[in-house]
Write an enzyme that holds these catalytic residues in place. Structure first.
Site, PDB file in Angstrom:
ATOM      1  N   THR A 184       9.172   7.408  -5.576  1.00 37.47           N
ATOM      2  CA  THR A 184       8.750   7.925  -6.857  1.00 37.47           C
ATOM      3  C   THR A 184       9.918   7.824  -7.791  1.00 37.47           C
ATOM      4  OG1 THR A 184       7.091   9.182  -5.704  1.00 37.47           O
ATOM      5  CG2 THR A 184       7.559   9.762  -8.184  1.00 37.47           C
ATOM      6  N   ASN A 212      -0.417   0.107  -1.128  1.00 32.09           N
ATOM      7  CA  ASN A 212      -0.560   0.947  -0.242  1.00 32.09           C
ATOM      8  C   ASN A 212      -1.996   1.407   0.142  1.00 32.09           C
ATOM      9  OD1 ASN A 212      -0.093   1.791  -3.174  1.00 32.09           O
ATOM     10  ND2 ASN A 212      -0.964   3.484  -2.492  1.00 32.09           N
ATOM     11  N   HIS A 243      10.887   7.609   4.511  1.00 31.09           N
ATOM     12  CA  HIS A 243       9.847   8.432   5.314  1.00 31.09           C
ATOM     13  C   HIS A 243       8.474   7.543   5.598  1.00 31.09           C
ATOM     14  CE1 HIS A 243       6.651   9.826   2.218  1.00 31.09           C
ATOM     15  NE2 HIS A 243       7.538   9.615   1.453  1.00 31.09           N
ATOM     16  N   CYS A 250      -6.630  12.982  -4.737  1.00 32.90           N
ATOM     17  CA  CYS A 250      -7.357  13.887  -4.573  1.00 32.90           C
ATOM     18  C   CYS A 250      -7.272  15.014  -5.475  1.00 32.90           C
ATOM     19  CB  CYS A 250      -7.352  14.375  -3.146  1.00 32.90           C
ATOM     20  SG  CYS A 250      -8.608  15.289  -2.216  1.00 32.90           S
TER      21      CYS A 250
HETATM   22  C1  LIG Z   1       3.629   1.983  -2.856  1.00 34.13           C
HETATM   23  C2  LIG Z   1       4.310   3.328  -2.682  1.00 34.13           C
HETATM   24  N1  LIG Z   1       5.162   3.724  -3.714  1.00 34.13           N
HETATM   25  C3  LIG Z   1       5.868   4.812  -4.035  1.00 34.13           C
HETATM   26  C4  LIG Z   1       5.354   6.038  -3.311  1.00 34.13           C
HETATM   27  C5  LIG Z   1       6.110   7.326  -3.140  1.00 34.13           C
HETATM   28  O1  LIG Z   1       7.115   6.994  -2.511  1.00 34.13           O
HETATM   29  P1  LIG Z   1       7.777   8.674  -2.133  1.00 34.13           P
HETATM   30  O2  LIG Z   1       6.786   9.325  -1.289  1.00 34.13           O
HETATM   31  O3  LIG Z   1       9.184   8.477  -1.440  1.00 34.13           O
HETATM   32  O4  LIG Z   1       7.929   9.353  -3.639  1.00 34.13           O
HETATM   33  C6  LIG Z   1       4.421   5.765  -2.070  1.00 34.13           C
HETATM   34  C7  LIG Z   1       4.247   6.577  -1.301  1.00 34.13           C
HETATM   35  O5  LIG Z   1       2.951   7.041  -1.042  1.00 34.13           O
HETATM   36  C8  LIG Z   1       3.728   4.547  -2.109  1.00 34.13           C
HETATM   37  O6  LIG Z   1       3.086   4.213  -1.135  1.00 34.13           O
END
Ligand SMILES: Cc1ncc(COP(=O)(O)O)c(C=O)c1O
Length: 389
Positions: A69, A155, A205, A331
């Protein structure tokens, strides 16, 4: 419990835990000049080199962040402000309609607060970016674009994006191209130098590293307006005390995932194909989203729409049987929000709320899928009855 939510977060790898524990006993701020500081710095720099080597980057291109993020926000806002500062006419931010909220919301925020024009490019029915729409956008507004941001792999449904085409189209436009590769790293080959991208976001993670650490790969020579100001760490674009234990654990996890990539890709693809075949016979009302051709998708994600079944009901029924999956989308107060990804793929609002994402990873076995399939057909029937009440 049967854990099938690896795209949300995947278990810590043993080697990453070991690396974290070993580094965590060191004291010392990596910016300090004394011996302890130099030892902390050495761990961070070893991590930087190992992460870079695993992903075809130069060590100076690694900017440590708190995760995906932050890396997306830093890239999108940082490129926008930098490019717009250089040339005030560049107000357009071009992205795709299927970005994760970590990539989509910064664009929308810049549009509502910072005078940007957000352009969310469409995708086809399986979630692949419409490259002709990008071509049209550039033909009409080439000199007004500040940054392009397109994810590497989605994702929710797992679709891989035509990034090489994006980079080729933009090659001579003087526009930075950012990619959210959070779901791609460690699952499909990622070579930063070969990609031609200006920046790339990753998160530890998602590949068996700890939560709370990630990186932005930022091409040498690329400039960004920082979001945090302070000690001037990380090429002065991301101030803040460095996290040696997190960094080395992240590097070890990415290294391990990349080393296992070929065998894991084949293993997960076989699991996915087997699961899809079973779903077609045992849960025929479920419609598999994403490309038919598995080579155009992440190997570990199976995304379903079960028309008429509320997503949260599916989730709760499965959870009550010890099966941990996701709907893939956000959600709010226990109610699954319609997925913006599915809607962009042309599905109805109702279908976009009737989703299930089964995501597999390095610890997934056929036993997990057997446990899922032992309860899924009944869970679907129960969720459909919730709707009818
Ligand atoms: C495509 C994508 N971008 C960004 C993120 C966010 O990453 P983080 O949890 O390390 O902030 C995720 C997490 O679900 C993701 O799947």
């Amino acid at each position: 419990m049967t854990y099938l939510d690896h795209a949300a977060t995947t278990p810590l790898r043993a080697e990453a835990r070991e690396a974290w524990l070993k580094a965590s006993v060191e004291v010392g701020n990596a910016s300090a000049l004394h011996g302890a500081g130099r030892r902390a710095r050495a761990i961070v720099e070893e991590a930087r080199e190992r992460l870079a080597a695993a992903l075809g980057a130069h060590p100076t291109e690694v900017i440590w962040t708190s995760g995906g993020t932050e890396a997306d926000n830093l890239a999108i806002k940082g490129h926008y402000w930098q490019r717009r500062g250089d040339d005030a006419a560049r107000t357009r931010i071009v992205t795709t309609a299927i970005e994760h909220h970590a990539g989509l919301d910064p664009v929308r925020w810049l549009a509502s607060h910072e005078g940007a024009t957000a352009v969310e490019l469409p995708v086809d029915a399986v979630g692949t970016l419409d490259i002709a729409a990008l071509r049209d956008e550039l033909a009409a507004h080439r000199d007004d674009v500040a940054v392009i941001s397109a994810m590497w792999a989605n994702n929710e449904v797992g679709t891989l994006q035509p990034l090489a085409d994006v980079v080729a189209l933009v090659a001579d436009a003087g526009v930075p191209v950012h990619s959210d590769a959070v779901q791609a790293v460690g699952h499909v080959p990622v070579d930063f130098a070969a990609s031609g991208l200006t920046s790339l976001a990753l998160s530890a993670h998602k590949v068996g590293g700890p939560v709370g650490i990630g990186a932005l790969l930022l091409a040498r020579g690329a400039r960004l307006t920082p979001l945090t100001h302070g000690g001037g760490q990380e090429r002065s674009v991301r101030s803040g005390t460095l996290d040696p234990a997190g960094a080395i654990a992240a590097a070890v996890a990415v290294e391990a995932a990349v080393a296992d990539l070929d065998t894991e890709h084949a293993r997960l693809t076989a699991l996915r194909d087997g699961l899809i075949a079973r779903l077609r016979t045992e849960v025929p009302m479920a419609v598999v989203s994403g490309p038919e051709d598995g080579t155009r998708a992440l190997p570990g994600i199976v995304h379903l729409v079960v028309p008429g079944a509320p997503g949260e009901a599916l989730l709760y029924v499965l959870d009550s049987h010890g099966i941990e999956v996701s709907n893939g989308s956000a959600c709010v107060a226990g109610v699954v929000q319609a997925s913006h990804v599915l809607e962009a793929m042309g599905r109805s609002h109702e279908d976009a709320s009737a989703t299930l994402r089964i995501s597999m990873g390095h610890t997934t076995t056929t036993d997990d899928l057997d446990a899922l399939m032992a309860v899924l057909p009944d869970a679907v029937q129960r969720a459909l009855r919730v709707r009818q009440r």
